[in-house]
Write an enzyme that holds these catalytic residues in place. Structure first.
Site, PDB file in Angstrom:
ATOM      1  N   THR A  12       0.807  -1.220   0.000  1.00  0.00           N
ATOM      2  CA  THR A  12       0.000   0.000   0.000  1.00  0.00           C
ATOM      3  C   THR A  12       0.840   1.270   0.000  1.00  0.00           C
ATOM      4  O   THR A  12       0.289   2.368  -0.127  1.00  0.00           O
ATOM      5  CB  THR A  12      -0.957   0.020   1.211  1.00  0.00           C
ATOM      6  OG1 THR A  12      -0.177  -0.032   2.414  1.00  0.00           O
ATOM      7  CG2 THR A  12      -1.906  -1.162   1.173  1.00  0.00           C
ATOM      8  N   GLY A  13       2.154   1.146   0.149  1.00  0.00           N
ATOM      9  CA  GLY A  13       3.027   2.318   0.144  1.00  0.00           C
ATOM     10  C   GLY A  13       3.280   2.812  -1.268  1.00  0.00           C
ATOM     11  O   GLY A  13       2.909   2.169  -2.260  1.00  0.00           O
ATOM     12  N   VAL A  15       6.067   3.070  -3.034  1.00  0.00           N
ATOM     13  CA  VAL A  15       6.910   2.190  -3.849  1.00  0.00           C
ATOM     14  C   VAL A  15       6.185   0.876  -4.135  1.00  0.00           C
ATOM     15  O   VAL A  15       6.252   0.347  -5.247  1.00  0.00           O
ATOM     16  CB  VAL A  15       8.265   1.940  -3.164  1.00  0.00           C
ATOM     17  CG1 VAL A  15       9.085   0.916  -3.938  1.00  0.00           C
ATOM     18  CG2 VAL A  15       9.037   3.242  -3.036  1.00  0.00           C
ATOM     19  N   CYS A 129      17.969   5.021  -4.165  1.00  0.00           N
ATOM     20  CA  CYS A 129      17.448   5.620  -5.399  1.00  0.00           C
ATOM     21  C   CYS A 129      18.469   6.536  -6.070  1.00  0.00           C
ATOM     22  O   CYS A 129      18.649   6.494  -7.300  1.00  0.00           O
ATOM     23  CB  CYS A 129      16.152   6.375  -5.112  1.00  0.00           C
ATOM     24  SG  CYS A 129      16.206   7.439  -3.660  1.00  0.00           S
ATOM     25  N   SER A 159       9.229  12.940  -2.117  1.00  0.00           N
ATOM     26  CA  SER A 159       8.610  11.614  -2.169  1.00  0.00           C
ATOM     27  C   SER A 159       9.538  10.537  -1.636  1.00  0.00           C
ATOM     28  O   SER A 159       9.079   9.478  -1.217  1.00  0.00           O
ATOM     29  CB  SER A 159       8.175  11.270  -3.601  1.00  0.00           C
ATOM     30  OG  SER A 159       9.269  11.367  -4.493  1.00  0.00           O
ATOM     31  N   GLY A 160      10.842  10.819  -1.624  1.00  0.00           N
ATOM     32  CA  GLY A 160      11.787   9.883  -1.034  1.00  0.00           C
ATOM     33  C   GLY A 160      11.605   9.725   0.459  1.00  0.00           C
ATOM     34  O   GLY A 160      12.083   8.749   1.048  1.00  0.00           O
ATOM     35  N   HIS A 250      14.521  12.851  -8.581  1.00  0.00           N
ATOM     36  CA  HIS A 250      15.793  13.301  -8.020  1.00  0.00           C
ATOM     37  C   HIS A 250      16.688  13.850  -9.137  1.00  0.00           C
ATOM     38  O   HIS A 250      16.739  13.296 -10.242  1.00  0.00           O
ATOM     39  CB  HIS A 250      16.531  12.144  -7.350  1.00  0.00           C
ATOM     40  CG  HIS A 250      15.909  11.667  -6.078  1.00  0.00           C
ATOM     41  ND1 HIS A 250      14.890  12.319  -5.445  1.00  0.00           N
ATOM     42  CD2 HIS A 250      16.197  10.563  -5.314  1.00  0.00           C
ATOM     43  CE1 HIS A 250      14.563  11.656  -4.338  1.00  0.00           C
ATOM     44  NE2 HIS A 250      15.340  10.596  -4.245  1.00  0.00           N
TER      45      HIS A 250
END
Length: 345
Positions: A12-13, A15, A129, A159-160, A250
């Protein structure tokens, strides 16, 4: 075609959702799929290839019969459940930092070191990432000219740091510039830190906590992971990681020193020919990569390639990629694809 039973841990995350989308988009040969999460998110529904699935709370038995388990639910969760999944016969592709520097665990970017997959003992790590996009851009230079030094400054999207950081950025931006200095801040630079700073209209030169040497753990990840992926402990790597008020994507300013002194066009040609990399570099047309245009795309984009003015073996690059796609979910799925291609699974 042979098919595989796949589990997504942390489904559900942000990523985890991208992992699901990449499996669909790339038509990965899925036989059965299980969406797993903590008890807090269990019970919600996820659509996959026209069917609706209920997210299950992860327990060790959740991995019975699973061939490939994609993990992105935090390091402590991976440490708890990854060995259980391996014990039950699954190959774990882990997107956290839990196992990255374990000498027994391959750390893989398929375009760079796919051959390391054959060394796995049940767990394969997905790199940070920022590391992924940088090594994709630099591997062709290392192969063709040799690489001795890397200095990178990153400009990383919120978002990281997760969905709560994105929401905090949006609420602070809505408050306006005049209120930015006093806006509520709970997430950045590190949720668990004593101090928090607003990210809207700001730049925060701290990602993760500080180590004793003055570098943040994010910076040390880039340094150590790059050496491991490129199989070169003698490689000189320095990093400064900065959080910007960008939602996704990024960016990196990278300076490299090569063993040779190639012409600029040779360097551009090597980058352009690299798998998964797109050269976007035409200053006369103001053409260069930016996070907004890279959002949702698979590629690592490289622009602003130029020769250092003082060192004929030095070059500068600007590297941009979607940190949730190639920086996380896509690389994980590509690892799974490579396991099949190399007949490792």
């Amino acid at each position: 075609m042979k098919t595989y039973n796949v589990a997504i841990m942390g489904a559900t995350g942000a990523v985890g959702q991208q992992m699901k989308e990449q499996l669909e988009k790339r038509d990965f040969p899925v036989n059965e799929i299980r969406f797993l999460s903590s008890s807090r998110s269990a019970g919600s529904n996820i659509d996959f290839k026209g069917k609706t699935y209920t997210v299950q709370e992860a327990v060790p038995e959740s991995f019975d019969g699973i061939d490939i388990a994609l993990f992105s639910a935090g390091g402590s969760v991976s440490e708890k459940f990854a060995p259980e999944a391996v014990k039950r016969g699954a190959i774990v592709i882990d997107n956290t930092s839990a196992f990255r520097m374990d000498p027994e665990v391959p750390l893989v970017v398929p375009e760079v070191n796919k051959s390391d997959l054959s060394l796995h003992k049940g767990i394969i790590s997905n790199p940070n990432c920022s590391t992924i996009q940088m090594v994709c851009a630099l591997e062709p230079l290392k192969k063709q000219f040799g690489l001795t030094k890397i200095v990178v400054s990153t400009y990383q999207a919120v978002s990281g740091a997760g969905i709560d950081a994105i929401n905090e950025l949006k609420s602070q931006a809505d408050a306006g510039f005049d209120q930015a200095g006093t806006a509520e801040a709970k997430m950045l630079p590190v949720k668990s830190a004593e101090k928090h700073y607003p990210i809207a209209y700001n730049a925060i030169p701290q990602i993760d906590v500080f180590a004793d040497n003055g570098y943040t753990l994010e910076e040390m990840k880039m340094i150590n992971e790059t050496k491991k992926i490129m199989h070169d402990d003698s490689l000189s790597v320095a990093a400064t990681c900065v959080r910007l008020p960008v939602v996704t994507g990024h960016s990196e300013s990278v300076y490299v020193e090569l063993n040779a002194a190639p012409a600029l066009e040779e360097v551009k040609a090597a980058i352009s020919a690299a798998p998964g990399v797109e050269l976007m570099d035409d200053p006369s047309q103001q053409l260069y990569p930016m996070p907004l245009m890279a959002a949702g795309l698979d590629e690592v984009f490289v622009g602003r390639v130029r020769l250092d003015l003082d060192n004929p073996q030095g070059f500068h690059l600007w590297v941009v990629s979607d940190n949730l796609v190639k920086g996380a979910a896509l690389n994980s799925v590509q690892i799974a694809e490579a396991l099949i291609e190399e007949k490792i699974i």
